[in-house]
Design an enzyme around this catalytic site. Structure first.
Site, PDB file in Angstrom:
ATOM      1  N   HIS A 113       9.353  28.590   1.414  1.00  0.00           N
ATOM      2  CA  HIS A 113       9.645  28.506   3.020  1.00  0.00           C
ATOM      3  C   HIS A 113      11.301  28.278   2.758  1.00  0.00           C
ATOM      4  CE1 HIS A 113       5.379  26.829   3.033  1.00  0.00           C
ATOM      5  NE2 HIS A 113       5.552  27.091   4.162  1.00  0.00           N
ATOM      6  N   ASP A 157      12.035  24.645   1.811  1.00  0.00           N
ATOM      7  CA  ASP A 157      11.801  24.306   0.305  1.00  0.00           C
ATOM      8  C   ASP A 157      12.775  24.333  -0.556  1.00  0.00           C
ATOM      9  OD1 ASP A 157       8.962  24.418   0.943  1.00  0.00           O
ATOM     10  OD2 ASP A 157       8.615  26.512   0.332  1.00  0.00           O
ATOM     11  N   GLU A 213      -0.995  34.366   8.712  1.00  0.00           N
ATOM     12  CA  GLU A 213      -1.837  33.652   7.953  1.00  0.00           C
ATOM     13  C   GLU A 213      -2.884  33.002   8.727  1.00  0.00           C
ATOM     14  OE1 GLU A 213      -0.098  32.072   4.262  1.00  0.00           O
ATOM     15  OE2 GLU A 213      -1.784  30.391   4.246  1.00  0.00           O
ATOM     16  N   GLU A 248      -6.007  33.686   2.881  1.00  0.00           N
ATOM     17  CA  GLU A 248      -6.192  32.250   1.798  1.00  0.00           C
ATOM     18  C   GLU A 248      -7.676  31.891   1.531  1.00  0.00           C
ATOM     19  OE1 GLU A 248      -2.904  29.532   2.046  1.00  0.00           O
ATOM     20  OE2 GLU A 248      -4.522  28.040   1.512  1.00  0.00           O
ATOM     21  N   HIS A 253      -8.933  28.694   3.446  1.00  0.00           N
ATOM     22  CA  HIS A 253      -8.849  28.716   4.715  1.00  0.00           C
ATOM     23  C   HIS A 253     -10.112  29.492   5.353  1.00  0.00           C
ATOM     24  CE1 HIS A 253      -3.990  28.745   5.253  1.00  0.00           C
ATOM     25  NE2 HIS A 253      -4.548  27.436   4.498  1.00  0.00           N
ATOM     26  N   ASP A 299      -3.381  34.330  -0.407  1.00  0.00           N
ATOM     27  CA  ASP A 299      -3.202  33.140  -0.972  1.00  0.00           C
ATOM     28  C   ASP A 299      -4.249  32.595  -1.973  1.00  0.00           C
ATOM     29  OD1 ASP A 299      -0.552  33.034   0.109  1.00  0.00           O
ATOM     30  OD2 ASP A 299      -0.733  31.331   1.289  1.00  0.00           O
ATOM     31  N   ASP A 307      -8.234  20.921   3.251  1.00  0.00           N
ATOM     32  CA  ASP A 307      -7.554  21.869   2.588  1.00  0.00           C
ATOM     33  C   ASP A 307      -7.030  21.427   1.365  1.00  0.00           C
ATOM     34  OD1 ASP A 307      -6.692  24.330   1.820  1.00  0.00           O
ATOM     35  OD2 ASP A 307      -4.975  24.310   3.491  1.00  0.00           O
ATOM     36  N   ASP A 348      -6.271  22.915  -1.541  1.00  0.00           N
ATOM     37  CA  ASP A 348      -5.140  23.731  -2.202  1.00  0.00           C
ATOM     38  C   ASP A 348      -5.408  23.611  -3.966  1.00  0.00           C
ATOM     39  OD1 ASP A 348      -4.225  25.025  -0.276  1.00  0.00           O
ATOM     40  OD2 ASP A 348      -2.832  23.476   0.411  1.00  0.00           O
ATOM     41  N   ASP A 369      -1.016  29.415  -3.831  1.00  0.00           N
ATOM     42  CA  ASP A 369      -0.865  28.642  -2.750  1.00  0.00           C
ATOM     43  C   ASP A 369      -1.542  27.317  -3.271  1.00  0.00           C
ATOM     44  OD1 ASP A 369      -0.323  26.765  -0.761  1.00  0.00           O
ATOM     45  OD2 ASP A 369      -0.723  28.547   0.801  1.00  0.00           O
TER      46      ASP A 369
END
Ligand code: XUL
Ligand code: CO
Length: 438
Positions: A100, A103, A231, A267, A270, A295, A306, A308, A338
């Protein structure tokens, strides 16, 4: 020297190695069904979870060693982070990264400062990319963390927020283009609502449609050849997100005339949150012609948020890899990790171990899926199920030779009494299971 310099470059050493900092299955040059593992998987490390997340959660602050992080990131902190990130990337040996805007750059207080700060770090990223050979799978703008985006970015009640978001996307799309990025992603984390009582849903969808149309127009204006990817995610942070799954995104793209221009970055967790299997999302996106990239991560079966986590179950991923192989692989997409460490994974070494485990999981799934596809067993079983559609009646229905009335007349006259073929689901599941031997 950075906190990641203690680990020697990670190489493939095979299943019998006792070195935890080596790939056991992922051998980037190993040829599987005509192309290398690296070409099939196109793996990427994400900048945000790996380098820009301190290990904070809603109950507590950062736990991980990330000395370049603070509420306000200065240029020298951003440079320190970049140094560490590319040190890690070059040692891990994966071909891609994703990021991003916020980031990587120093914190900006105004749109003008944003433009300058992003451009500053873009030049440094370009230098690191050419020094290490690491490529950019995709860039994206963070349109969800700053308080201005609390009510959405494109779907904000305030057009000035929309304009801020446009500034970020314009700059990040252009930076992605200059850095040779292969895709550009938009995750609409705040493009949704918390309550319909104060939300004009139709207006917000129109705003989102306008925004995406502007992004697509700009992509063509600057000559970016990569894919624009939305996404999907059903909720979190908002109660309801408009791009909740692949089918909802497709309906949205159709409505705003963008179906040929925008694809999806799917993802795993998700999909889990949306209440569908990940392979369903892949199959739906392929059916609609909007599949773009992945992802890769996983949720926790007992947590409804989430988490991750890094993938660790190859068998679960086989149906996805089978579809990918059937398609002949990604076009511009790849597998982006991700995924983030757990808060107690305190050492710099843990970031290597997480990615190594994730890569070996993907490689195992690829090898198993390749065997499934090569055996032809699933394809044969599916083909047999639909055999009737290759016969006279099936062909004529598809060719539009019947109306509802003439088809009904035919059924009555012929006294149709069909017996459907066995679904053979248990066999299909056994075929996948028996090939998971890596
Ligand atoms: C959030 C998420 C994001 C996007 C990029 O759930 O997946 O990290 O991938 O904004
Ligand atoms: Co994501």
């Amino acid at each position: 020297m950075t906190i990641f310099s203690d680990v020697a470059p990670v190489r493939f050493e095979g299943p019998d190695t006792s070195n935890e900092f080596a790939y056991r299955v992922y051998d980037k040059d190993r040829v599987v069904l005509g192309r290398s593992m690296a070409q099939w998987l196109r793996p990427a490390v994400c900048y945000w979870h790996s380098f820009n997340w301190p290990g904070a959660d809603i109950f507590g602050g950062g736990t991980l060693p990330r000395p370049w992080l603070a509420p306000v990131i200065t240029r020298s902190m951003a440079e320190h982070k970049l140094e560490a990130a590319f040190d890690f990337l070059s040692r891990l040996g994966l071909p891609y990264f994703t990021f991003h805007d916020v980031d990587a750059m120093a914190t900006a207080g105004s749109p003008g400062e944003h433009v300058v700060n992003l451009h500053h770090v873009e030049e440094l990223i370009a230098g690191k990319m050419s020094a290490t050979g690491v490529k950019l799978l995709w860039g994206t703008a963070n349109l969800f963390s700053h308080p201005r985006y609390a009510g959405g970015a494109a779907t904000s009640p305030d057009p000035e927020v929309f304009a801020w978001a446009a500034t970020q996307v314009r700059c990040c799309l252009e930076a992605t283009h200059r850095l040779g990025g292969e895709n550009y992603v938009l995750w609409g984390g705040r493009e949704g609502y918390d309550s319909l009582l104060n939300t004009d849903l139709k207006r917000e969808l129109d705003q989102y449609g306008r925004f995406l149309s502007m992004v697509v127009e700009h992509k063509h204006r600057i000559g970016f050849k990569g894919a624009i990817l939305v996404e999907p995610k059903p909720f979190e942070p908002t109660k309801h997100q408009y791009d909740r799954d692949a089918a909802a995104v497709y309906a949205f793209l159709q409505r705003y005339g963008l179906a040929g221009e925008v694809k999806v970055n799917l993802e795993v967790n998700h999909a889990t949150l949306a209440g569908v299997d990940f392979e369903h999302e892949i199959a739906a996106a392929r059916a609609y012609g909007i599949f773009g990239s992945i992802d890769i991560n996983r949720g926790d079966p007992r947590n409804g948020w989430d988490t991750d986590q890094f993938p660790n179950n190859a068998q679960e991923l086989v149906p996805t890899l089978v579809q990918l192989i059937e398609d002949g692989g990604f076009t511009s997409g790849g597998f982006n990790f991700d995924a983030k460490l757990r808060r107690q994974s305190l050492d710099a070494a843990d970031l290597y171990l997480a990615h190594i485990g994730g890569m070996d999981t993907l490689a195992r799934a690829l090898l198993a899926a390749a065997d499934v596809v090569a055996s032809g067993a699933l394809a044969k079983l599916t083909q047999a199920r639909y055999q009737g559609w290759s016969g006279d009646l099936g062909r004529r229905i598809q060719a539009g030779e019947f109306t509802l009335a003439t088809l009904a007349d035919h059924a009555v006259k012929a006294g149709l009494d069909p017996r459907i073929p066995s679904g053979r689901q248990e066999l299909a599941e056994s075929i996948v299971a028996r090939h998971c031997r890596y």
